[in-house]
Design an enzyme around this catalytic site. Sequence first.
Site, PDB file in Angstrom:
ATOM      1  CD1 TRP A 186       5.548   3.761  -1.622  1.00  0.00           C
ATOM      2  CD2 TRP A 186       3.457   3.912  -2.418  1.00  0.00           C
ATOM      3  NE1 TRP A 186       4.679   3.367  -0.630  1.00  0.00           N
ATOM      4  CE2 TRP A 186       3.408   3.455  -1.086  1.00  0.00           C
ATOM      5  CE3 TRP A 186       2.267   4.083  -3.119  1.00  0.00           C
ATOM      6  CZ2 TRP A 186       2.201   3.159  -0.441  1.00  0.00           C
ATOM      7  CZ3 TRP A 186       1.062   3.791  -2.489  1.00  0.00           C
ATOM      8  CH2 TRP A 186       1.034   3.340  -1.156  1.00  0.00           C
ATOM      9  CD  GLU A 227       7.050   7.791  -2.162  1.00  0.00           C
ATOM     10  OE1 GLU A 227       6.455   7.549  -3.227  1.00  0.00           O
ATOM     11  OE2 GLU A 227       6.620   8.572  -1.294  1.00  0.00           O
ATOM     12  CE  LYS A 229       3.333   4.623   3.650  1.00  0.00           C
ATOM     13  NZ  LYS A 229       2.124   4.820   2.897  1.00  0.00           N
ATOM     14  CG  ASP A 260       6.451  10.949   1.336  1.00  0.00           C
ATOM     15  OD1 ASP A 260       6.264  11.496   2.444  1.00  0.00           O
ATOM     16  OD2 ASP A 260       5.554  10.814   0.488  1.00  0.00           O
ATOM     17  CG  HIS A 263       7.045   7.746   3.184  1.00  0.00           C
ATOM     18  ND1 HIS A 263       7.028   7.180   1.936  1.00  0.00           N
ATOM     19  CD2 HIS A 263       5.788   8.197   3.411  1.00  0.00           C
ATOM     20  CE1 HIS A 263       5.807   7.301   1.409  1.00  0.00           C
ATOM     21  NE2 HIS A 263       5.052   7.922   2.286  1.00  0.00           N
ATOM     22  CG  HIS A 287       6.757  12.216  -2.906  1.00  0.00           C
ATOM     23  ND1 HIS A 287       6.051  11.044  -2.954  1.00  0.00           N
ATOM     24  CD2 HIS A 287       6.971  12.588  -4.192  1.00  0.00           C
ATOM     25  CE1 HIS A 287       5.868  10.693  -4.225  1.00  0.00           C
ATOM     26  NE2 HIS A 287       6.420  11.610  -4.995  1.00  0.00           N
ATOM     27  CG  ASP A 295       2.842   8.953   5.280  1.00  0.00           C
ATOM     28  OD1 ASP A 295       3.148  10.109   4.933  1.00  0.00           O
ATOM     29  OD2 ASP A 295       2.700   8.012   4.479  1.00  0.00           O
ATOM     30  CG  ASP A 297       0.397  11.941   2.492  1.00  0.00           C
ATOM     31  OD1 ASP A 297       1.464  12.372   2.047  1.00  0.00           O
ATOM     32  OD2 ASP A 297       0.175  10.719   2.652  1.00  0.00           O
ATOM     33  CG  ASP A 327       2.636  12.173  -1.815  1.00  0.00           C
ATOM     34  OD1 ASP A 327       1.422  12.212  -2.068  1.00  0.00           O
ATOM     35  OD2 ASP A 327       3.222  11.121  -1.466  1.00  0.00           O
TER      36      ASP A 327
HETATM   37  C1  RNT Z   1       2.374   6.740  -0.219  1.00  0.00           C
HETATM   38  C2  RNT Z   1       3.399   7.436  -1.004  1.00  0.00           C
HETATM   39  C3  RNT Z   1       3.059   7.703  -2.444  1.00  0.00           C
HETATM   40  C4  RNT Z   1       1.630   8.142  -2.638  1.00  0.00           C
HETATM   41  C5  RNT Z   1       1.315   8.630  -4.036  1.00  0.00           C
HETATM   42  C6  RNT Z   1      -0.147   8.638  -4.298  1.00  0.00           C
HETATM   43  O1  RNT Z   1       2.635   6.722   1.121  1.00  0.00           O
HETATM   44  O2  RNT Z   1       3.750   8.629  -0.382  1.00  0.00           O
HETATM   45  O3  RNT Z   1       3.947   8.636  -2.964  1.00  0.00           O
HETATM   46  O4  RNT Z   1       1.273   9.140  -1.753  1.00  0.00           O
HETATM   47  O5  RNT Z   1       2.029   7.925  -4.956  1.00  0.00           O
HETATM   48 ZN    ZN Z   2       5.062   9.966  -1.434  1.00  0.00          ZN
END
Ligand code: RNT
Ligand code: ZN
Length: 419
Positions: A186, A227, A229, A260, A263, A287, A295, A297, A327
């Site tokens: 990523w 990955e 985004k 993810d 994302h 993720h 986003d 997390d 994640d």
């Molecule tokens: C960032 C991505 C990525 C990170 C990690 C730390 O938006 O989601 O996966 O969160 O690699």
């Molecule tokens: Zn991620």
Amino acid sequence: MNKTDIETAYNIAKRQFAELGIDTDKAIAKVNDIPISIHCWQGDDVRGFENPDQELSGGIQATGNYVGRARSAQDLRQDLDKAFSLIPGAKRLNLHAIYLESDTPVDRDKIEPKHFANWVEWAKKEQVGLDFNPSCFSHPKSDDGFTLSHHDDEIRQFWIDHCKASRKISEYFGKELGTPSVMNIWVPDGMKDMPADRLAPRKRLMESLDEIISEKIDTQYHKDAVESKLFGIGAEAYTVGSNEFYMGYATSRGILLCLDAGHFHPTEVISDKISACSLYVDEFILHVTRPMRWDSDHIVSFDTETQEIAKEIVRHGLFDRVNVGLDFFDASINRIAAWVIGTRNMRKALLKAVLEPSDKLKALEVAGDYTTRLALMEESHSNAWAAVWDYYCLQAGVPVGADWLQDVKHYEEAVLLQR
Ligand code: RNT
Ligand code: ZN
């Protein structure tokens, strides 16, 4: 709850599910074997051990300052041991390159397997597989928001070399542990405001990735993933590695795609993307995370989307093709509790999904009986799946219900507060 009550409740549940044609013992065994790749970075707010003064960058953010953040790999392993002891089922650990161990500073393009030897030793002891990620953020050379798509040849090459070095570490994990390490790339590359050229950085990213994966590595040891985004903090207008970019990249190069949950546009869900992508992509990483308004997390909750993700894996039998990873990074609560809550929720969602009479639901759908389809789906929320979960935890030797919390509180007092 005492053991006898848990067993009694389970035996009733077992009979109820048998009526639906579901064998709960088999369901438990199935779910127990699905590995969940637990991300190391919840333990220290994505800081890593490369440079204690380096701020987190790359448009991602951990907020909060709860006591007891892991300050070293030893701390982190100790915390992981505690968390792992409270989570049922097969586990893996997902490491980032910044979690290396070295007495002297090592720049990202110079990392080697030896810097992760202690992690491998730990993984052997815990009998878990390892996954890996190059860290293309939190570094002076990523300060202007570009890494693998940078227009400067030297900077771009630095990140290419970092990713190549990372593949060697990933391969080493696979060889040492007898299970392939999935390495996810990523990059934060993007722009705050409207770019004049959206194409050139994407072309450079494509070429960089091609150079990175040019050396063939046996997939029995290592697998490449990318990955996508939508946006990041400070990269609101443009992200080089968008969904279309990586969907095309992964399919054309035959590598893994990472989805993810945070994302995409707010009303898009990855549970709807899994089936579509499965027609074109052999293998995925997920993720699983909880985006709240952005986003963000947040820690994985037992929410609708987490349950839908689990159902998609189960309904289409994607067990060998979807690598379930997590994640999230929340620094506002006990970090061990964060791992335990998020991972148990993912596992719980998988269990609830395997207890679903999916063949029956699919048949009702084909018959056009959407009334019964909805009725059964809704009733499933209050059937006896929770009794199966409790029994599963009991059998797996982890605390039942919220009993794990006491353990975490003791650990906070004995270990975290002393840091
Ligand atoms: C960032 C991505 C990525 C990170 C990690 C730390 O938006 O989601 O996966 O969160 O690699
Ligand atoms: Zn991620």
